[in-house]
Design an enzyme around this catalytic site. Structure first.
Site, PDB file in Angstrom:
ATOM      1  N   ASP A  55       0.813  -1.223   0.000  1.00 49.98           N
ATOM      2  CA  ASP A  55       0.000   0.000   0.000  1.00 49.98           C
ATOM      3  C   ASP A  55       0.848   1.277   0.000  1.00 49.98           C
ATOM      4  O   ASP A  55       0.665   2.161   0.857  1.00 49.98           O
ATOM      5  CB  ASP A  55      -0.904   0.044   1.255  1.00 49.98           C
ATOM      6  N   GLU A 265     -11.264   0.531  -3.770  1.00 51.32           N
ATOM      7  CA  GLU A 265     -10.451   1.039  -2.647  1.00 51.32           C
ATOM      8  C   GLU A 265      -9.195   1.687  -3.211  1.00 51.32           C
ATOM      9  O   GLU A 265      -9.018   1.780  -4.418  1.00 51.32           O
ATOM     10  CB  GLU A 265     -10.096  -0.104  -1.681  1.00 51.32           C
TER      11      GLU A 265
HETATM   12  O1  FUB Z   1      -3.555  -3.392   3.383  1.00 48.13           O
HETATM   13  C1  FUB Z   1      -4.888  -3.648   3.734  1.00 48.13           C
HETATM   14  C2  FUB Z   1      -5.796  -3.305   2.606  1.00 48.13           C
HETATM   15  O2  FUB Z   1      -5.477  -4.090   1.466  1.00 48.13           O
HETATM   16  C3  FUB Z   1      -5.662  -1.893   2.094  1.00 48.13           C
HETATM   17  O3  FUB Z   1      -6.217  -0.941   2.919  1.00 48.13           O
HETATM   18  C4  FUB Z   1      -6.307  -2.058   0.774  1.00 48.13           C
HETATM   19  O4  FUB Z   1      -6.139  -0.976  -0.095  1.00 48.13           O
HETATM   20  C5  FUB Z   1      -5.664  -3.327   0.290  1.00 48.13           C
HETATM   21  O5  FUB Z   1      -4.401  -3.084  -0.293  1.00 48.13           O
END
Ligand code: FUB
Length: 364
Positions: A55, A265
């Site tokens: 991330d 996301e």
């Molecule tokens: O790292 C946890 C979660 O997985 C992140 O918040 C999302 O974007 C995905 O990468």
């Protein structure tokens, strides 16, 4: 559809919603991808080979590039529908003044700069953070579940980009969901983009209020949008109620819930030639896509795929940054851990624009 259940972060299924002909045309386009690599793409280009980092949020301050990743580790928490296996408990910061010198010159690891045990309201799970600068102070925005297992955003403050970061005593008022990206515009105003569906809990909110029952649109309904709010002058709270970030197609219609390129996301915002580029992960269809607007609130017009699905791991998550005259895509995959989706590794490659400002697709 009304549902109280949360969807799994565990299955590696590519859900194809588009008509087959459209899908085939899209795949044919993607086959023509020519990734132009700079020398950092040659050989081993995992940026932190000795640990698991994911991330990435990346910024350049004082001619130095700073990387703020999530810190994956083997916590032993089994995979489940809520993404509990992403059980991160601290953040490191990495930096370099010459990314092209990697791997001959490794990144500087500034060590642990914030830990869950130092956050007074902490429950669990430090997910994707971002950092922004104002008046010589650095503000880290992190999503974390509180003791009721509800994701909120906290802010931690430092005097230097490499931390250490000191957390505020309480979460930001009115904050919810995950995946912060804080964009500073040319006039100094900062905009906070956030949100993530399934384990990221965005489907539990409407008009910034918690719902009695989570609601995830499906079929021809408009897709669930990410959110944006301008930050207050003190950088510690929202200056306004978060607004939906609408992505429209070439006819001005909002992308629908059954579109494989809709938001899921991992929002990121950057500016190129005066335009605002929103990029994001499509989650269960595993793309990084982007859309362009003339202002930071949108609506954003969908443009295409930045990164095709990575070779291993369920999640895909990225950021786009300019450094010393070149543009880079930072992202992660789970190749080094043999496909363990909760143990991800950071990568970088150069990103290229076409003359019309569109982005050349990169192979995952
Ligand atoms: O790292 C946890 C979660 O997985 C992140 O918040 C999302 O974007 C995905 O990468």
């Amino acid at each position: 559809m009304s549902s109280t259940s949360f969807y799994p972060y565990v299955a590696k299924t590519n859900i194809i919603y588009l008509p087959l002909s459209t899908r085939q045309a899209e795949l044919a386009k993607l086959k023509n991808i020519k990734t132009k690599n700079t020398k950092i793409m040659e050989g081993k280009h995992y940026l932190v080979p000795e640990d698991y980092m994911a991330d990435p949020s990346v910024h350049v301050w004082n001619d130095r590039l700073y990387i703020y990743p999530s810190h994956d580790w083997e916590s032993g928490v089994p995979e489940n529908d809520n993404g509990d296996h992403f059980n991160m408990k601290d953040y490191h910061v990495f930096s370099t003044d010459d990314i092209e010198a990697f791997p001959t010159t490794p990144l500087t690891d500034h060590g642990v700069v914030l830990s869950v045990e130092d956050i007074p309201w902490a429950g669990r799970q430090l997910w994707d953070c971002d950092v922004q600068e104002k008046d010589g102070k650095y503000y880290m925005y992190f999503p974390l579940k509180d003791r009721n297992d509800i994701f909120r955003f906290g802010v931690a403050v430092a005097d230097r980009p490499e931390g250490p970061f000191v957390p505020q005593p309480a979460p930001m008022r009115g904050s919810y969901s995950i995946d912060s990206a804080v964009f500073k515009d040319d006039d100094g105003q900062c905009y906070f983009y956030f949100g993530g569906i399934w384990g990221g809990q965005l489907q539990r909110y409407k008009d910034n209020k918690a719902l009695e029952n989570a609601y995830l649109p499906e079929g021809d309904e408009p897709a669930l949008p990410s959110r944006v709010a301008r930050l207050a002058d003190d950088m510690l709270e929202f200056a306004e109620d978060p607004r939906p970030v609408i992505i429209v197609d070439e006819n001005g219609e909002p992308l629908k819930a059954n579109n494989p390129y809709r938001f899921f996301e991992a929002s990121w915002m950057h500016k190129y030639n005066g335009k605002y580029y929103l990029s994001y992960s499509t989650g269960d269809t595993h793309y990084i896509c982007y859309a362009i607007a003339d202002n930071p609130y949108g609506p954003f017009t969908y443009q295409g795929v930045v990164l095709t699905p990575v070779k291993a791991g369920w999640t895909t998550h990225h950021c786009i940054v300019e450094f010393k005259g070149r543009w880079y895509l930072f992202h992660h995959d789970s190749v080094p851990s043999g496909g363990k989706t909760w143990l991800r590794s950071l990568k970088v490659c150069e990103l290229h624009y076409r003359a019309d400002g569109t982005i050349e697709t990169i192979e995952g």
